[in-house]
Design a protein around this motif. Sequence first.
Motif, PDB file in Angstrom:
ATOM      1  N   ASP A 129     -26.628  49.816  55.426  1.00 36.84           N
ATOM      2  CA  ASP A 129     -25.526  50.550  55.962  1.00 36.84           C
ATOM      3  C   ASP A 129     -24.728  50.986  54.874  1.00 36.84           C
ATOM      4  OD1 ASP A 129     -23.076  51.319  57.227  1.00 36.84           O
ATOM      5  OD2 ASP A 129     -23.204  49.577  58.460  1.00 36.84           O
ATOM      6  N   SER A 131     -22.224  53.126  54.429  1.00 37.56           N
ATOM      7  CA  SER A 131     -20.464  52.985  54.978  1.00 37.56           C
ATOM      8  C   SER A 131     -19.952  51.543  54.653  1.00 37.56           C
ATOM      9  CB  SER A 131     -20.314  53.638  56.017  1.00 37.56           C
ATOM     10  OG  SER A 131     -20.765  52.722  57.420  1.00 37.56           O
ATOM     11  N   GLY A 132     -20.674  50.501  55.112  1.00 36.22           N
ATOM     12  CA  GLY A 132     -20.348  49.172  54.891  1.00 36.22           C
ATOM     13  C   GLY A 132     -20.385  48.814  53.323  1.00 36.22           C
ATOM     14  N   ASP A 200     -20.830  45.425  57.375  1.00 33.32           N
ATOM     15  CA  ASP A 200     -21.835  46.267  57.722  1.00 33.32           C
ATOM     16  C   ASP A 200     -22.014  46.389  59.419  1.00 33.32           C
ATOM     17  OD1 ASP A 200     -24.674  47.344  57.653  1.00 33.32           O
ATOM     18  OD2 ASP A 200     -25.079  45.693  56.231  1.00 33.32           O
ATOM     19  N   ARG A 201     -22.349  47.464  59.859  1.00 34.62           N
ATOM     20  CA  ARG A 201     -22.389  47.747  61.489  1.00 34.62           C
ATOM     21  C   ARG A 201     -23.750  47.156  61.665  1.00 34.62           C
ATOM     22  NH1 ARG A 201     -19.827  52.436  59.679  1.00 34.62           N
ATOM     23  NH2 ARG A 201     -18.107  52.827  60.788  1.00 34.62           N
ATOM     24  N   ASP A 202     -24.761  46.899  60.875  1.00 37.76           N
ATOM     25  CA  ASP A 202     -26.043  46.254  61.481  1.00 37.76           C
ATOM     26  C   ASP A 202     -25.631  44.605  61.570  1.00 37.76           C
ATOM     27  OD1 ASP A 202     -28.463  45.013  61.479  1.00 37.76           O
ATOM     28  OD2 ASP A 202     -29.378  46.112  59.605  1.00 37.76           O
ATOM     29  N   ARG A 222     -16.574  43.336  59.808  1.00 33.69           N
ATOM     30  CA  ARG A 222     -16.446  44.621  60.582  1.00 33.69           C
ATOM     31  C   ARG A 222     -16.266  44.364  61.943  1.00 33.69           C
ATOM     32  NH1 ARG A 222     -16.480  50.335  59.424  1.00 33.69           N
ATOM     33  NH2 ARG A 222     -18.138  49.663  57.801  1.00 33.69           N
ATOM     34  N   ASP A 223     -15.156  45.223  62.418  1.00 33.18           N
ATOM     35  CA  ASP A 223     -14.774  45.250  63.865  1.00 33.18           C
ATOM     36  C   ASP A 223     -15.782  46.137  64.537  1.00 33.18           C
ATOM     37  OD1 ASP A 223     -13.371  44.801  66.066  1.00 33.18           O
ATOM     38  OD2 ASP A 223     -11.504  45.516  65.745  1.00 33.18           O
ATOM     39  N   THR A 224     -16.601  45.648  65.496  1.00 29.70           N
ATOM     40  CA  THR A 224     -17.309  46.471  66.350  1.00 29.70           C
ATOM     41  C   THR A 224     -17.199  45.646  67.809  1.00 29.70           C
ATOM     42  OG1 THR A 224     -19.400  45.252  66.176  1.00 29.70           O
ATOM     43  CG2 THR A 224     -18.849  46.982  64.641  1.00 29.70           C
ATOM     44  N   THR A 227     -19.551  42.441  67.394  1.00 27.72           N
ATOM     45  CA  THR A 227     -18.787  41.454  66.576  1.00 27.72           C
ATOM     46  C   THR A 227     -17.615  40.914  67.146  1.00 27.72           C
ATOM     47  OG1 THR A 227     -17.758  43.272  65.180  1.00 27.72           O
ATOM     48  CG2 THR A 227     -19.866  42.436  64.553  1.00 27.72           C
ATOM     49  N   SER A 239     -11.627  47.596  60.959  1.00 28.94           N
ATOM     50  CA  SER A 239     -12.276  48.694  61.747  1.00 28.94           C
ATOM     51  C   SER A 239     -12.527  49.881  61.127  1.00 28.94           C
ATOM     52  CB  SER A 239     -11.646  49.059  63.157  1.00 28.94           C
ATOM     53  OG  SER A 239     -10.419  49.506  62.903  1.00 28.94           O
ATOM     54  N   ASP A 241     -13.512  52.550  57.471  1.00 29.24           N
ATOM     55  CA  ASP A 241     -14.280  52.601  56.201  1.00 29.24           C
ATOM     56  C   ASP A 241     -13.780  52.818  55.104  1.00 29.24           C
ATOM     57  OD1 ASP A 241     -16.933  52.356  57.772  1.00 29.24           O
ATOM     58  OD2 ASP A 241     -16.733  54.636  58.354  1.00 29.24           O
TER      59      ASP A 241
END
Length: 302
Positions: A129, A131-132, A200-202, A222-224, A227, A239, A241
């Motif tokens: 990822d 961006s992470g 990471d978004r993964d 990471r706030d998704t 998660t 949340s 980048d």
Amino acid sequence: MARFIRFHLGSHPTDLDQAVVERLTPIMKNWQLPTSKRSWLPSRPFTIAVGEQARSGDLIVHPLGDAHTKWPSPVGLAWGHETSETKTLLRLPAYAPKELGLDENVFAITRDLRLSERPRILYLGSFQDGSGLTAFLAAMKRLLTVQGEAILIGGTAFRDRLAPVVARLGLAQHVIFAPPLSVSQLSGLYHSADVLVYPDRDPSQLYRLIDVYAHGLPVVLRDTPDTRNIWGYPALLVSSDDGAEWAEAIQEVIDNLRLREVLIRRGMEFAQMHETGIVIAGWRSIIEKISGQVVVHESGQE
């Protein structure tokens, strides 16, 4: 005669699928399901098939599936505080320390990785990822201006690709590319660090947070939606980048003792439901329900 418990991985198993088998096999290695002594044929093992691609087994487990699904449909794993009044949920055991505080694992990993500075910030993620990882390194550039260590867990495989980026950011003396670590080495690292960051978004490595929480190490996550619903209760969520926002959150966790106490307490509460005894109770219950037999140890004890 007796039936033993065995695991079968579906095609293309994920890290989480493999972790289920690796963590549960030692627990169940001596479990047996007694069969009729009149039978002259070898007893077929009770098979637990693990993975989204798994198609056949006495019990089929899709770790990220619906934990409340009832057998014979594939069932998922429950995480943290998730509960059910109608069934015992299946869980993954945490690699939990016997007690908090310094131990021989801390001294060993400090020596092995030649750690010497604070703050000590751990990166956990897939390295896929962009961006992470970019947000994390940008945050480190702001935080580690004088001293400190950023440790990329499992980062040695990506050293050749990332080292030039790290050097351009002026972080060559602060970033440590850690090799694959044993359970005891990770325990020492979790005990000795100030904070762990998962930008990471993964979601493939998120299951490892049960170990992190069990060690009382605060987490910035990471706030998704996924998660937040499962892993976010014990963590500080970000949340953006923007590396500046990640740096601000990480610094807050390091400096704010009251916040640290809250995160540590919540993490320990989350991990408590993954203690071995609770995990064993859930798996024994569903195996006995499906097989119609009582699980006994090889010694003959229930």
